[in-house]
Design a protein around this motif. Structure first.
Motif: not given
Length: 368
Positions: A51, A53, A226, A259, A262, A264, A291
């Motif tokens: 990812n 992150k 993510q 996901s 985040a 994106h 996450d």
């Protein structure tokens, strides 16, 4: 005693490797040669996809044991519905003969049939009973019957896959579908599983994030998510995970796959929004893995980030894969979407979702 324990552990290890290597639902493995094709991807590093992150963190052995114990031994109130969910039965002839505007049908969880510009498109068609490599290793779908059996589906022009987890990519579903599908579109690496299950290479197109392809007058864009991947202990992050943008000349749809929340979503919204409709994951979350799955409030915010006109919560209503009640996702996201002034629908399984009248027939709180 120590010798006996050692023998038992050894037999279990042998049994595991035999199971993994010979049972077909685990899929294929990305070879070193194939990995060399992914070196240009900014998401590929040292033999694995990643990812933007640095998530998720690999859990320690004790953390794995703790999560396993909680999942199997924690009693969850309303973890499953007490009876079968409302389920519209769909006639195969009505699908074959349809020539109207864009519409979708939800199978529950994250599986859809999309009819758009005269084409039939399946999205994450996990149509099996159990999201696991073997029926004994997972809990069954909430409903015994699907809106329509796989065998009765019409010819499929395209299948979009978001990632290789069992609740999105199902061996038996692909085996049943493969001879009626013209083309599979998947993130990098996921094609190895399809090939292991007998799908010809020329029917598979792998894409990296931000790459796009066309199917006549439709455009598919592989966009970020993510999350993570893997179908067994030894191949984690060996394939890429993604979301999808689906566009015609006049319409734009977003499918999140799995996901965590985040940046994106904002990036996708800026690049391809606004969207007429966004299908956003909302379910199977927990504070132990924040996450990789969104909490319902984050799902609504993602809809805002994407500039979606209408959202639909998905990744719920079919399987129990976390420790919340089966209605918690839809109840919480509805409250948050309302507070943000974001239109949301939550259709029954099998109900037709007409893109030009999204808010007309899907406002009933049927889960109550």
């Amino acid at each position: 005693m120590l010798i006996t324990i050692g023998i038992i552990i050894g037999l279990l290890i042998v049994a595991y490797f035999a199971f993994v290597n010979f049972y077909p639902s685990f899929g294929g493995d990305v070879s070193k040669e194939r990995q060399s094709q992914y070196t240009d991807s900014s998401q590929f590093e040292e033999g694995k996809f990643k990812n933007d992150k640095d998530v998720p963190k690999d859990p320690t052995f004790s953390e794995i044991l703790s999560m396993t114990r909680k999942f199997f031994f924690t009693k969850v109130e309303k973890g499953r519905p007490s009876e079968e969910l409302p389920n519209h039965t769909v006639d195969s002839l009505s699908l074959v003969s349809y020539h109207g505007g864009t519409r979708l049908m939800w199978f529950g969880h994250s599986a859809f049939l999309l009819q758009m510009n005269g084409k039939n498109i399946l999205i994450d068609p996990m149509l099996g009973e159990v999201p696991a490599p073997h029926p004994l290793l997972g809990a069954k779908r909430f409903n015994e019957e699907l809106p329509i059996a796989i065998e009765k589906l019409p010819k499929i022009d395209a299948v979009l896959i978001s990632h290789d987890h069992y609740d999105h990519l199902d061996y038996k579903s692909i085996k049943s579908l493969k001879n009626k599908v013209n083309q599979f579109y998947v993130p990098l690496g996921v094609g190895v599983h399809l090939e292991a299950w007998g799908v010809p290479q020329d029917k598979i197109q792998e894409l990296d994030w931000w790459q796009d392809t066309s199917l006549e007058d439709l455009r598919f864009v592989c966009t970020p998510a993510q999350h993570f991947s893997g179908r067994k202990f030894s191949n984690g992050q060996s394939t890429l995970w993604a979301s999808w943008v689906i566009q015609s000349e006049t319409e734009s749809i977003f499918f999140s796959g799995d996901s965590g929340y985040a940046n994106h979503f904002k990036e996708i919204g800026e690049a391809y929004g606004p969207f007429d409709f966004a299908m956003l994951e909302c379910g199977q979350y927990n504070k132990l893995w924040p996450d990789i799955h969104m909490f319902p409030e984050e799902t609504a915010q993602a809809g805002i980030d994407l500039k979606a006109n209408v959202i639909m919560p998905i990744h719920w209503g079919a399987f129990k894969l976390a420790l919340h009640s089966w209605t918690d996702p839809i109840e919480r996201v509805a409250i948050k979407a309302n507070s943000l002034g974001l239109p949301m629908i939550a259709p029954k399984i099998g109900a037709m979702i007409e893109l030009n009248s999204l808010l007309a027939n899907h406002q009933e709180d049927w889960w109550d």
